[in-house]
Design a protein around this motif. Structure first.
Motif, PDB file in Angstrom:
ATOM      1  N   PRO A 494       0.816  -1.235   0.000  1.00 60.16           N
ATOM      2  CA  PRO A 494       0.000   0.000   0.000  1.00 60.16           C
ATOM      3  C   PRO A 494       0.838   1.268   0.000  1.00 60.16           C
ATOM      4  O   PRO A 494       0.351   2.341  -0.356  1.00 60.16           O
ATOM      5  CB  PRO A 494      -0.828  -0.124   1.292  1.00 60.16           C
ATOM      6  N   PHE A 495       2.115   1.152   0.416  1.00 57.54           N
ATOM      7  CA  PHE A 495       2.997   2.328   0.454  1.00 57.54           C
ATOM      8  C   PHE A 495       3.829   2.438  -0.831  1.00 57.54           C
ATOM      9  O   PHE A 495       4.801   3.193  -0.887  1.00 57.54           O
ATOM     10  CB  PHE A 495       3.923   2.250   1.670  1.00 57.54           C
ATOM     11  N   GLU A 496       3.446   1.619  -1.849  1.00 56.89           N
ATOM     12  CA  GLU A 496       4.082   1.645  -3.168  1.00 56.89           C
ATOM     13  C   GLU A 496       5.580   1.345  -3.085  1.00 56.89           C
ATOM     14  O   GLU A 496       6.406   1.979  -3.765  1.00 56.89           O
ATOM     15  CB  GLU A 496       3.843   2.994  -3.863  1.00 56.89           C
ATOM     16  N   VAL A 497       5.940   0.374  -2.246  1.00 55.85           N
ATOM     17  CA  VAL A 497       7.325  -0.087  -2.153  1.00 55.85           C
ATOM     18  C   VAL A 497       7.551  -1.115  -3.257  1.00 55.85           C
ATOM     19  O   VAL A 497       6.858  -2.129  -3.323  1.00 55.85           O
ATOM     20  CB  VAL A 497       7.616  -0.707  -0.770  1.00 55.85           C
ATOM     21  N   SER A 498       8.511  -0.845  -4.142  1.00 55.88           N
ATOM     22  CA  SER A 498       8.784  -1.748  -5.247  1.00 55.88           C
ATOM     23  C   SER A 498       9.603  -2.942  -4.771  1.00 55.88           C
ATOM     24  O   SER A 498      10.151  -2.946  -3.660  1.00 55.88           O
ATOM     25  CB  SER A 498       9.544  -1.026  -6.360  1.00 55.88           C
ATOM     26  N   LEU A 499       9.713  -3.940  -5.628  1.00 52.77           N
ATOM     27  CA  LEU A 499      10.481  -5.144  -5.288  1.00 52.77           C
ATOM     28  C   LEU A 499      11.954  -4.797  -5.081  1.00 52.77           C
ATOM     29  O   LEU A 499      12.602  -5.322  -4.162  1.00 52.77           O
ATOM     30  CB  LEU A 499      10.327  -6.180  -6.410  1.00 52.77           C
ATOM     31  N   GLU A 500      12.497  -3.914  -5.919  1.00 51.28           N
ATOM     32  CA  GLU A 500      13.902  -3.522  -5.773  1.00 51.28           C
ATOM     33  C   GLU A 500      14.129  -2.780  -4.454  1.00 51.28           C
ATOM     34  O   GLU A 500      15.142  -2.996  -3.767  1.00 51.28           O
ATOM     35  CB  GLU A 500      14.333  -2.638  -6.953  1.00 51.28           C
ATOM     36  N   GLU A 501      13.184  -1.891  -4.094  1.00 45.57           N
ATOM     37  CA  GLU A 501      13.317  -1.155  -2.826  1.00 45.57           C
ATOM     38  C   GLU A 501      13.226  -2.107  -1.636  1.00 45.57           C
ATOM     39  O   GLU A 501      13.970  -1.954  -0.650  1.00 45.57           O
ATOM     40  CB  GLU A 501      12.214  -0.096  -2.734  1.00 45.57           C
ATOM     41  N   ALA A 502      12.347  -3.108  -1.730  1.00 47.11           N
ATOM     42  CA  ALA A 502      12.231  -4.088  -0.646  1.00 47.11           C
ATOM     43  C   ALA A 502      13.514  -4.894  -0.506  1.00 47.11           C
ATOM     44  O   ALA A 502      13.986  -5.156   0.610  1.00 47.11           O
ATOM     45  CB  ALA A 502      11.044  -5.020  -0.913  1.00 47.11           C
ATOM     46  N   GLN A 503      14.108  -5.261  -1.632  1.00 53.35           N
ATOM     47  CA  GLN A 503      15.378  -5.989  -1.593  1.00 53.35           C
ATOM     48  C   GLN A 503      16.457  -5.147  -0.918  1.00 53.35           C
ATOM     49  O   GLN A 503      17.236  -5.646  -0.095  1.00 53.35           O
ATOM     50  CB  GLN A 503      15.820  -6.346  -3.019  1.00 53.35           C
ATOM     51  N   GLY A 504      16.504  -3.854  -1.271  1.00 52.24           N
ATOM     52  CA  GLY A 504      17.500  -2.967  -0.677  1.00 52.24           C
ATOM     53  C   GLY A 504      17.316  -2.816   0.825  1.00 52.24           C
ATOM     54  O   GLY A 504      18.293  -2.833   1.592  1.00 52.24           O
ATOM     55  N   LEU A 505      16.072  -2.658   1.291  1.00 59.92           N
ATOM     56  CA  LEU A 505      15.796  -2.508   2.723  1.00 59.92           C
ATOM     57  C   LEU A 505      16.204  -3.764   3.493  1.00 59.92           C
ATOM     58  O   LEU A 505      16.855  -3.677   4.550  1.00 59.92           O
ATOM     59  CB  LEU A 505      14.309  -2.220   2.937  1.00 59.92           C
ATOM     60  N   VAL A 506      15.832  -4.926   2.984  1.00 56.50           N
ATOM     61  CA  VAL A 506      16.150  -6.181   3.684  1.00 56.50           C
ATOM     62  C   VAL A 506      17.658  -6.392   3.731  1.00 56.50           C
ATOM     63  O   VAL A 506      18.221  -6.782   4.761  1.00 56.50           O
ATOM     64  CB  VAL A 506      15.448  -7.372   2.990  1.00 56.50           C
ATOM     65  N   MET A 507      18.345  -6.121   2.617  1.00 57.57           N
ATOM     66  CA  MET A 507      19.790  -6.321   2.583  1.00 57.57           C
ATOM     67  C   MET A 507      20.498  -5.335   3.522  1.00 57.57           C
ATOM     68  O   MET A 507      21.474  -5.700   4.204  1.00 57.57           O
ATOM     69  CB  MET A 507      20.299  -6.149   1.151  1.00 57.57           C
TER      70      MET A 507
END
Length: 550
Positions: A494-507
């Protein structure tokens, strides 16, 4: 039965006759005979003995030998086939471990049971050799068309004689309600060749999209020569199909070449496929344009592509809706298979109603949160503002272009939007703490209080919890189940977090926790940049070569 000089040559003659009949190497038949004779000899001399038989390939003479291997004294187990170094000195000058002592033994008399056993061994070996030969012949023919003759039909499955073996056309691989009689000629696509316990299994198909592509390759010389390429095929076997083609020669029309003079080429394919209607569509790299072509004969008014979700919205006139969908959804289903996209079709009226609803929802949002009247809120929406963040943090110049908005009004709007957002953030942070969110997660850079609140509601309360998340769990995605694409909802979607941004946050979280070495990440990034650089150099070289040719 003893193997005498009278029937020695019969062994070779029999081996050659069997090899010719089964189309296998005569040497394999002779090896099978040697094994069968050795087995018969073991039953006479003892199963523990290592008896071997050698048949002379010229004379047919069978030599029976006993083999004993020299082993260490503590490893001696089989006294009939092994012996120690001391024992071997009686027969050999300087025996060593691993040496073999071979002595000839008299041929055996083969009784009826032994002869029958030998026959079974030979037949088994011949069958195995025949299966291997058949597998080797057909394994490289998978993906091609083959002509065969129907032998019989079993429970709806058709057994086809394909020359040096049998193949099976399963019930679900036949077009419609096709039925065949013995000795009918049939043309099929070799879908798979597998080696199984009962021999190689050749699986045929007449419903595979590749079957249609191969038929066009046979009928259209330009496809065979590579001038025209079939990019995609979608079929509803026996009813309708769509095929996308592209020409690499500007002077050749790919659709016209596939249709042929007076439709002769495409008609040949249609006849083979039991009258299946075929739409030949020009391929286009631009997906919306390609989709418009794929939905022919329906006319499309508007196309909206969501690349991340691999979904596309198509707007058509009211009178074109049934044509675009097709009977039982056939047209849109084939277009979806051809493009690889999920397609939502709506009429112009439905799209207008949806846009009106979105307009009203955004207008109400600005009225409630910014304390605006309806007219002013509608002005904001009309200028393209969709949420409070855009109003709060946009450059003031973009607000000043709205009629009736001066610097004071723009500053007041942004102040109200920021105060509302800050208030929401405080509430979300308080709720997250009540749910048990720890400081390690709250202080993590990149997550807003609203995101932390959502994560805490799902049980993710520490940075360690967050670091174990998969990117698709956060950003959402699509998976294919039973041939249909299924939506996976992400926690932060819902916050429009893309897959690439999610990968960056987790890493980043894993690096902060010491789970991942930053140097490893830099190495991986360098490798990626090198690959990108190589691609760029290759493109530049290609462009330079093109300029040189010009």
């Amino acid at each position: 039965m003893a193997i005498t000089s009278a029937n020695q040559l019969e062994l070779l003659q029999t081996a050659e006759a069997v090899a010719r009949e089964k189309m296998i190497d005569p040497g394999l038949v002779v090896e099978a005979m040697e094994e069968s004779l050795a087995r018969a000899a073991k039953s006479r001399y003892g199963s523990e003995m290592d008896i071997r038989v050698s048949i002379d390939r010229r004379t047919g003479r069978a030599t029976f030998t006993r083999v004993r291997t020299v082993v260490e004294e503590e490893e001696l187990e089989n006294y009939q086939a092994e012996m120690t170094v001391e024992q071997a000195k009686q027969y050999m000058a300087e025996p060593k471990v691993g040496d073999q002592y071979v002595e000839e033994v008299p041929p055996v008399e083969m009784g009826r049971i032994a002869a029958q056993s030998a026959k079974q061994v030979i037949l088994q070996k011949v069958r195995e050799a025949e299966r291997d030969r058949q597998y080797e012949e057909f394994k490289d023919r998978a993906g091609t068309i083959i002509n065969g003759q129907v032998k019989r039909e079993e429970y709806g499955n058709v057994i086809v004689d394909v020359g040096r073996g049998e193949a099976i056309l399963r019930r679900n691989e036949k077009i419609g309600r096709e039925s065949y009689r013995p000795n009918d000629r049939i043309r099929c696509y070799i879908k798979d060749v597998r080696r199984e316990a009962r021999g190689p299994q050749i699986f045929l198909s007449r419903t595979a999209p590749e079957f249609m592509a191969e038929l066009f390759k046979m009928e259209v010389p330009e496809i065979y020569d590579g001038i025209i390429e079939i990019k995609a095929v979608a079929r509803d076997p026996g009813s309708r199909a769509k095929i996308a083609v592209i020409s690499y020669d500007g002077s050749i029309d790919p659709v016209g070449a596939c249709v042929g003079m007076r439709g002769s080429r495409v008609q040949a394919v249609v006849n083979e496929l039991q009258g299946e209607k075929i739409d030949i569509i020009p391929w286009n790299e631009d997906q919306p344009t390609f989709l418009v072509n794929a939905l022919q004969p329906a006319e499309v008014t508007k196309v909206v592509l969501d690349e991340e979700a691999e979904r596309i919205e198509v707007v058509v006139p009211e009178e074109q809706l049934s044509l675009a969908i097709g009977r039982r959804g056939q047209n849109v289903r084939l277009a979806s298979q051809l493009t690889g996209l999920d397609i939502d079709i709506m009429t112009e009226a439905e799209e207008s109603a949806r846009r009106q609803k979105e307009f009203e929802e955004r207008t109400q949002l600005f009225m409630d949160t910014l304390d605006l009247d309806e007219f002013f809120a509608q002005l904001l929406v009309s200028e393209g503002f969709t949420n409070l963040e855009e109003v709060a943090y946009v450059e003031q110049d973009e607000l000043l272009v709205i009629d009736g908005v001066d610097e004071g009004t723009a500053e007041e709007l942004q102040t109200r939007a920021r105060e509302h957002l800050e208030e929401q953030a405080k509430k979300a942070l308080a709720n997250a703490r009540e749910l048990g969110a720890e400081d390690s997660l709250i202080d993590f850079d990149g997550l807003t209080p609203q995101m932390i609140e959502v994560l805490a509601k799902d049980g993710i309360k520490t940075l360690e919890d967050f670091a174990t998340c998969a990117d698709w769990e956060l950003a959402g995605g699509w998976t294919t189940a039973n041939g249909e694409r299924v939506k996976d909802d992400g926690l932060l979607e819902p916050f429009e977090v893309s897959l690439e941004e999610a990968q960056g946050l987790v890493m980043t979280a894993r690096v902060e926790l010491g789970w991942v070495d930053p140097a490893d990440l830099e190495t991986a990034e360098d490798d990626s940049e090198d690959e990108d650089g190589d691609d760029l150099i290759a493109e530049e070289d290609a462009e330079a070569a093109e300029e040189a040719r010009d």
